[in-house]
Design a protein around this motif. Structure first.
Motif, PDB file in Angstrom:
ATOM      1  N   ARG A 142       0.824  -1.221   0.000  1.00 14.68           N
ATOM      2  CA  ARG A 142       0.000   0.000   0.000  1.00 14.68           C
ATOM      3  C   ARG A 142       0.854   1.265   0.000  1.00 14.68           C
ATOM      4  O   ARG A 142       0.595   2.208  -0.749  1.00 14.68           O
ATOM      5  N   GLN A 143       1.886   1.296   0.830  1.00 17.09           N
ATOM      6  CA  GLN A 143       2.593   2.550   1.052  1.00 17.09           C
ATOM      7  C   GLN A 143       3.512   2.952  -0.091  1.00 17.09           C
ATOM      8  O   GLN A 143       3.637   4.141  -0.409  1.00 17.09           O
ATOM      9  N   ARG A 144       4.175   1.959  -0.718  1.00 19.24           N
ATOM     10  CA  ARG A 144       5.141   2.342  -1.746  1.00 19.24           C
ATOM     11  C   ARG A 144       4.476   3.022  -2.943  1.00 19.24           C
ATOM     12  O   ARG A 144       4.919   4.100  -3.369  1.00 19.24           O
ATOM     13  N   PRO A 145       3.402   2.443  -3.517  1.00 19.92           N
ATOM     14  CA  PRO A 145       2.724   3.184  -4.598  1.00 19.92           C
ATOM     15  C   PRO A 145       2.153   4.518  -4.126  1.00 19.92           C
ATOM     16  O   PRO A 145       2.141   5.495  -4.892  1.00 19.92           O
ATOM     17  N   ALA A 146       1.713   4.590  -2.866  1.00 19.23           N
ATOM     18  CA  ALA A 146       1.153   5.843  -2.345  1.00 19.23           C
ATOM     19  C   ALA A 146       2.209   6.937  -2.307  1.00 19.23           C
ATOM     20  O   ALA A 146       1.917   8.118  -2.552  1.00 19.23           O
ATOM     21  N   ARG A 147       3.441   6.565  -2.000  1.00 25.37           N
ATOM     22  CA  ARG A 147       4.514   7.573  -1.963  1.00 25.37           C
ATOM     23  C   ARG A 147       4.842   8.103  -3.352  1.00 25.37           C
ATOM     24  O   ARG A 147       5.302   9.244  -3.500  1.00 25.37           O
ATOM     25  N   ALA A 148       4.605   7.284  -4.374  1.00 23.28           N
ATOM     26  CA  ALA A 148       4.995   7.670  -5.730  1.00 23.28           C
ATOM     27  C   ALA A 148       3.866   8.342  -6.510  1.00 23.28           C
ATOM     28  O   ALA A 148       4.121   9.224  -7.343  1.00 23.28           O
ATOM     29  N   LEU A 149       2.635   7.943  -6.281  1.00 21.57           N
ATOM     30  CA  LEU A 149       1.523   8.360  -7.142  1.00 21.57           C
ATOM     31  C   LEU A 149       1.392   9.872  -7.321  1.00 21.57           C
ATOM     32  O   LEU A 149       1.153  10.334  -8.453  1.00 21.57           O
ATOM     33  N   PRO A 150       1.528  10.685  -6.273  1.00 24.55           N
ATOM     34  CA  PRO A 150       1.383  12.134  -6.491  1.00 24.55           C
ATOM     35  C   PRO A 150       2.424  12.733  -7.429  1.00 24.55           C
ATOM     36  O   PRO A 150       2.242  13.858  -7.920  1.00 24.55           O
ATOM     37  N   GLU A 151       3.512  12.009  -7.672  1.00 21.52           N
ATOM     38  CA  GLU A 151       4.556  12.491  -8.576  1.00 21.52           C
ATOM     39  C   GLU A 151       4.275  12.131 -10.031  1.00 21.52           C
ATOM     40  O   GLU A 151       5.017  12.547 -10.919  1.00 21.52           O
ATOM     41  N   TRP A 152       3.226  11.364 -10.271  1.00 24.60           N
ATOM     42  CA  TRP A 152       2.905  10.924 -11.617  1.00 24.60           C
ATOM     43  C   TRP A 152       1.882  11.845 -12.262  1.00 24.60           C
ATOM     44  O   TRP A 152       1.028  12.431 -11.591  1.00 24.60           O
ATOM     45  N   ASP A 153       1.972  11.930 -13.575  1.00 22.98           N
ATOM     46  CA  ASP A 153       1.007  12.670 -14.386  1.00 22.98           C
ATOM     47  C   ASP A 153      -0.085  11.698 -14.823  1.00 22.98           C
ATOM     48  O   ASP A 153       0.200  10.637 -15.382  1.00 22.98           O
ATOM     49  N   GLU A 154      -1.338  12.051 -14.586  1.00 16.95           N
ATOM     50  CA  GLU A 154      -2.448  11.170 -14.925  1.00 16.95           C
ATOM     51  C   GLU A 154      -2.519  10.846 -16.406  1.00 16.95           C
ATOM     52  O   GLU A 154      -3.109   9.850 -16.813  1.00 16.95           O
ATOM     53  N   THR A 155      -1.915  11.687 -17.231  1.00 17.89           N
ATOM     54  CA  THR A 155      -1.938  11.444 -18.671  1.00 17.89           C
ATOM     55  C   THR A 155      -0.869  10.424 -19.110  1.00 17.89           C
ATOM     56  O   THR A 155      -0.877   9.988 -20.255  1.00 17.89           O
ATOM     57  N   ASP A 156       0.037  10.056 -18.202  1.00 14.80           N
ATOM     58  CA  ASP A 156       1.057   9.055 -18.535  1.00 14.80           C
ATOM     59  C   ASP A 156       0.360   7.726 -18.801  1.00 14.80           C
ATOM     60  O   ASP A 156      -0.455   7.280 -17.994  1.00 14.80           O
ATOM     61  N   PRO A 157       0.662   7.057 -19.911  1.00 12.93           N
ATOM     62  CA  PRO A 157       0.003   5.782 -20.220  1.00 12.93           C
ATOM     63  C   PRO A 157       0.174   4.722 -19.135  1.00 12.93           C
ATOM     64  O   PRO A 157      -0.655   3.821 -19.022  1.00 12.93           O
ATOM     65  N   LEU A 158       1.227   4.816 -18.339  1.00 12.17           N
ATOM     66  CA  LEU A 158       1.452   3.828 -17.295  1.00 12.17           C
ATOM     67  C   LEU A 158       0.800   4.205 -15.962  1.00 12.17           C
ATOM     68  O   LEU A 158       0.788   3.392 -15.030  1.00 12.17           O
ATOM     69  N   PHE A 159       0.257   5.413 -15.873  1.00  6.30           N
ATOM     70  CA  PHE A 159      -0.357   5.839 -14.605  1.00  6.30           C
ATOM     71  C   PHE A 159      -1.448   4.891 -14.123  1.00  6.30           C
ATOM     72  O   PHE A 159      -1.483   4.533 -12.934  1.00  6.30           O
ATOM     73  N   PRO A 160      -2.376   4.437 -14.986  1.00  4.19           N
ATOM     74  CA  PRO A 160      -3.415   3.529 -14.479  1.00  4.19           C
ATOM     75  C   PRO A 160      -2.848   2.238 -13.896  1.00  4.19           C
ATOM     76  O   PRO A 160      -3.432   1.666 -12.970  1.00  4.19           O
TER      77      PRO A 160
END
Length: 447
Positions: A142-160
């Motif tokens: 749970r925590q590792r993706p949570a630490r990274a997600l705010p740094e991602w752009d929702e338009t990035d194809p890999l974001f989902p």
């Protein structure tokens, strides 16, 4: 050269970079294997470290010791390329080498350190997530993706796909509503994110929403059933939903269509087959012929297979016991113990997994097969607190509780099963499967 997320690559070849990006998408989406893309990257730039590291990591992710020699050869080929490689790619090399050595905790720590500086490293997120799962570290899921997600752009194809990792981590931390919301959001951005479908299915499973779960998988089936490596596991989830409804005929139909014969191409698929067949057998369904066919197609004779990963070891034991091969199961346990508990293997993650969970659980299963029912009940109950430490999900480890119910129903040790049954009835609605076990244990009226 930079990748689409601004991370420095150790190649100047656009074609090689494109091939690795496609391979990364395949690793995260499970659509086909990434091996052809990785080989294409090597062909375009033979001096690039990362493709060989990716190939070794992918083969290791199959949890098959037969792949170790190939992985070590790839890492040996890659090592001379370290000097000319960016620090991020060198960190991946060290993490994958640690995995090959069986040091899964340090490998996840290496990926974690990398992600502090590079939170948009998709491969580090994916692989750390996978080995967190294999180690049963729900908090890290749970925590590792949570630490990274705010740094991602929702338009990035890999974001989902990263959002799907978070959804599954939320589910394994019992945050079912949040998990379902995150999974559905990922699918709203891209319907072809099977790990998000999987996370939502898990949330429904843990809440006893078996009819809704079956509908969920049917509705999304067009986006995961064809050409996807996760499809077999999602069919297993569909079988779990039918099992919760006590539809053993429907479960067997799914097994025959998707979890038997040529449909089983790797160990991960055979684990699911053994798991669902065992649950059927606990319900009194004769699946001995299915177990025998599974075992015949599962090459477990080599000593190198035993003791590699406790979770796999237990499922091999289920297959042997499922077709009545108690003597073979005893020999399997001895081989697993010899490999897992040797002094030179003490650094391997599986050493602790086997000591704390795998070996005690296999001994409990053997006790049950020998008719030592009360001892089996006590041992199954005793192993439950440590069970997450040998990996898998809540849904997969529920097999332990169902085995405890079946053992208690045969013997006289009802108290431990009653305690576990009380947990179950408060955690989820009273499903047909729960009622079945309650009646078998004399805890629920049959009227």
């Amino acid at each position: 050269m930079l990748d689409p997320r601004g991370l420095r690559l150790g190649t100047a070849s656009a074609a090689a970079a494109d091939a690795v990006e496609m391979a990364t998408w395949r690793v995260m989406s499970y659509f086909d294997t990434p091996l052809a893309d990785i080989d294409r990257a090597v062909a375009h730039d033979p001096a690039w470290l990362m493709p060989r590291v990716m190939k070794a990591g992918y083969l290791l992710s199959l949890t098959e010791p037969s792949q170790l020699d190939a992985c070590n050869a790839l890492l040996a080929e890659a090592e001379p390329l370290l000097r000319a490689s960016p620090p991020r790619e060198c960190a991946h090399f060290e993490a994958v080498r640690a995995i090959a050595q069986g040091r899964w905790g340090p490998a996840c720590g290496a990926w974690d350190a990398l992600l502090i500086d590079e939170p948009r490293d998709a491969l580090a997120l994916q692989w750390a997530h996978q080995w967190d799962f294999l180690r049963g570290d729900a908090v890290a899921l749970r925590q590792r993706p949570a630490r990274a997600l705010p740094e991602w752009d929702e338009t990035d194809p890999l974001f989902p796909y990263v959002l799907a990792l978070h959804a599954f981590g939320l589910e394994e931390c019992n945050l079912y509503a949040m998990a379902e919301e995150a999974g559905r959001r990922a699918l709203s951005l891209n319907p072809k994110v099977p790990w998000a479908v999987h996370a939502v299915a898990h949330a429904m499973e843990m809440q006893g929403r078996f009819d809704e779960g079956a509908v969920w998988l049917r509705q999304t089936q067009g986006d995961w059933a064809d050409g996807n490596g996760l499809a077999s596991h999602l069919w297993w989830h569909q079988a779990l939903f039918r099992l919760e409804a006590l539809d053993d005929v429907g479960v067997l139909r799914l097994v025959d269509a998707h979890l038997a014969g040529e449909a089983l191409q790797c160990t991960l698929q055979r684990l699911d087959a053994a798991s669902i067949l065992w649950r059927l057998q606990l319900l009194g369904v004769d699946v001995s012929a299915h177990f025998r066919a599974l075992l015949e197609g599962w090459d477990t004779a080599a000593d190198g297979e035993a003791g590699y990963y406790a979770f796999n070891d237990v499922h091999v034991m289920l297959a042997k016991l499922g077709c009545g091969e108690v003597a073979r199961a005893e020999r399997w346990l001895a081989r697993c113990a010899t490999r897992a508990m040797t002094a030179e293997d003490a650094r391997r993650a599986n050493h602790a997994m086997s000591r704390e969970v795998g070996l005690p659980l296999m001994r409990a299963l053997l006790a049950m097969a020998r008719g030592e029912i009360d001892a089996a009940c006590d041992q199954l109950y005793a192993v439950r607190p440590a069970a997450p430490a040998f990996g898998g999900s809540h849904a997969q480890r529920d097999l332990i509780d169902q085995t405890l119910f079946a053992a208690a129903a045969k013997g006289g040790r009802i108290a431990p099963a009653r305690a576990v049954f009380n947990e179950r009835r408060l955690a989820r609605p009273f499903t047909p499967l729960s009622r079945y076990w309650g009646e078998r244990l004399g805890l629920v009226s049959t009227a």
